[in-house]
Design a protein around this motif. Sequence first.
Motif, short mmCIF file in Angstrom:
data_model
loop_
_atom_site.label_atom_id
_atom_site.label_comp_id
_atom_site.label_asym_id
_atom_site.label_seq_id
_atom_site.Cartn_x
_atom_site.Cartn_y
_atom_site.Cartn_z
N ASP A 1 0.83 -1.22 0.00
CA ASP A 1 0.00 0.00 0.00
C ASP A 1 0.85 1.26 0.00
O ASP A 1 0.33 2.37 0.11
N VAL A 2 2.17 1.10 -0.13
CA VAL A 2 3.08 2.25 -0.20
C VAL A 2 3.30 2.58 -1.67
O VAL A 2 3.81 1.75 -2.43
N LYS A 3 2.94 3.77 -2.07
CA LYS A 3 3.06 4.16 -3.48
C LYS A 3 4.24 5.10 -3.68
O LYS A 3 4.50 5.98 -2.87
N GLY A 4 4.94 4.91 -4.79
CA GLY A 4 6.02 5.81 -5.15
C GLY A 4 7.35 5.52 -4.49
O GLY A 4 8.33 6.23 -4.74
N LYS A 5 7.42 4.49 -3.63
CA LYS A 5 8.71 4.15 -3.02
C LYS A 5 8.70 2.69 -2.57
O LYS A 5 7.67 2.02 -2.57
N ASN A 6 9.86 2.24 -2.17
CA ASN A 6 10.04 0.86 -1.75
C ASN A 6 10.62 0.84 -0.34
O ASN A 6 11.81 1.10 -0.15
N PRO A 7 9.82 0.52 0.67
CA PRO A 7 10.31 0.52 2.05
C PRO A 7 11.49 -0.41 2.28
O PRO A 7 12.34 -0.15 3.14
N PHE A 8 11.56 -1.50 1.52
CA PHE A 8 12.61 -2.48 1.76
C PHE A 8 13.99 -2.00 1.32
O PHE A 8 15.00 -2.63 1.64
N LYS A 9 14.05 -0.89 0.59
CA LYS A 9 15.35 -0.30 0.27
C LYS A 9 15.98 0.36 1.49
O LYS A 9 17.18 0.63 1.50
N ASP A 10 15.17 0.63 2.51
CA ASP A 10 15.63 1.30 3.72
C ASP A 10 16.14 0.25 4.71
O ASP A 10 15.38 -0.63 5.14
#
Length: 525
Positions: A288-297
């Motif tokens: 549900d996160v748009k425009g980015k990838n949380p797993f890159k953090d």
Amino acid sequence: MLRHAIAALAAAMLVATPALEAKTLRWASQGDILTFDPHSQNEGLNNTANSYVYEPLLDYNEKYELEPALAVKWSTDTPLIWRFELRRGVKFHDGAPFTAADVVYSIERALHPNSNFRAYTTAIQGARAVGDHTVLIYTTVPNPVLLRQLTELRIMSKAWSEKHKVTAPTNFVQKEESYAVRNTNGTGPFILKSREVDIRTVFVENPNWWGKAGKKGNVTEVVYTPVKSDATRTAALLSGELDFVLDPPPQDLARLKSNASVKVVEGAENRTIFLGFDQHRDELLYADVKGKNPFKDLRVRQALYHAINIEAIQKSVMRGSSDPTGAIMQRAVNGWTKEAHVRLPFDQKKARELLAAAGYPNGFSFTLDCPNNRYVNDEEICKALVTMWAQVGLKVSLNAMPRATYFPKIQKYDTSAYLLGWGVPTFDALYSLQSLARTVGKDGDGNFNLGRVSVPEFDKLVDAMKSEVDQKKRNQLIADALLIHNKNIMHIPLHNQMIPWAMQKKVSVVHRAQNRLEARWVRID
């Protein structure tokens, strides 16, 4: 008349003796064989089935020492040229002679882009036949683990492959079909007799196998049946319908051990169960996160790690049949270190703090892909993870599926997060590090790097260990790479799989750390 009767009885006994001595091994595990193309899909159960039919140049004995198979001698002409003297008089199942041309062809086939075995061809440049019984293998750099890699490169008939138009490996990821998927022609101890997908597969003894005189087992027929239900596998073993179960469910082990007609043999498997995450896409799929990838953090990956109560998984899900680890490979693998084995601690408070610092104070949603018939209690592990992550605010949907669907999906990078198990047939760390975490490239680099992680410092170490022949220096390269892997949380290791095998009391087997039932060694009393 009496003399004739005795002669007739003796003749009848001679005819009947082979039937009386014939031994059928009926065994099962939860999933089916995926393909009989020996260079198509590099997966444990699949490799076991293919090893009954197809053989490599070298193999392992019971102690995992290298021994001759289709090659009887090997040596180096130079640091970059290996010479293999082949076994004479070997025939394929169709009666054709085995020659050096078949070896050259099979190595070239394993190097093909469709091949899932390129991790075993590291540094191999090509091969050349010198007459019918000598092969030269050329490498681009000295390869300290070449001989162990060759144990997984199985030899096909060049003429048979050309006849049936299967000179290139079948593309398993694209679910391609070919004659080699369901038909075989090897040199091995068993011949594929029949194949019914998801129902049963039957092998019969190869009467012309070169190793028959020294065969250690007495099995003449192997019947493999996939049985997904844990309860059904256990019931079939207890009733005598099965002789052997590769993956008895942990919850049934006590009952099996207490049964007088059954025995359980246990040991550590050379396989680590771990989690991977898409660290490549700019926008995460199935989230549900748009425009980015949380797993890159990195903080998000750390939070996921801290939220896992590995002791609870070991106790409640695995019933004690697991070895929690922080390393991406098992203790028996060359290069393993105590430092890499250390896990991040279970700390839900720390996990919430890290998610908030990364910009997700209320968490986010994503999908976890998981097989439901490949590893011991795989779906149950994933259910436990979903619950644990929910306790720190993450909303995770579990997408569990059979292995025949699962592997093509994740190998197309159609995943955000996934559970995977990785065994190490070479017993050397390069196989894991190169396959799972090196940047995706040529020559097998990153062939199972399904999250497409990329850390240049790590890549340099992996590339250096491919050709370093000084063992002390090489092990230091491995140790450094393992620490970089952990520091960057390229994956989240969970545990090394413990493998109990369950069987009828009359069955004797050699328990294998690679979880491979060697049918040629099985004895049935």
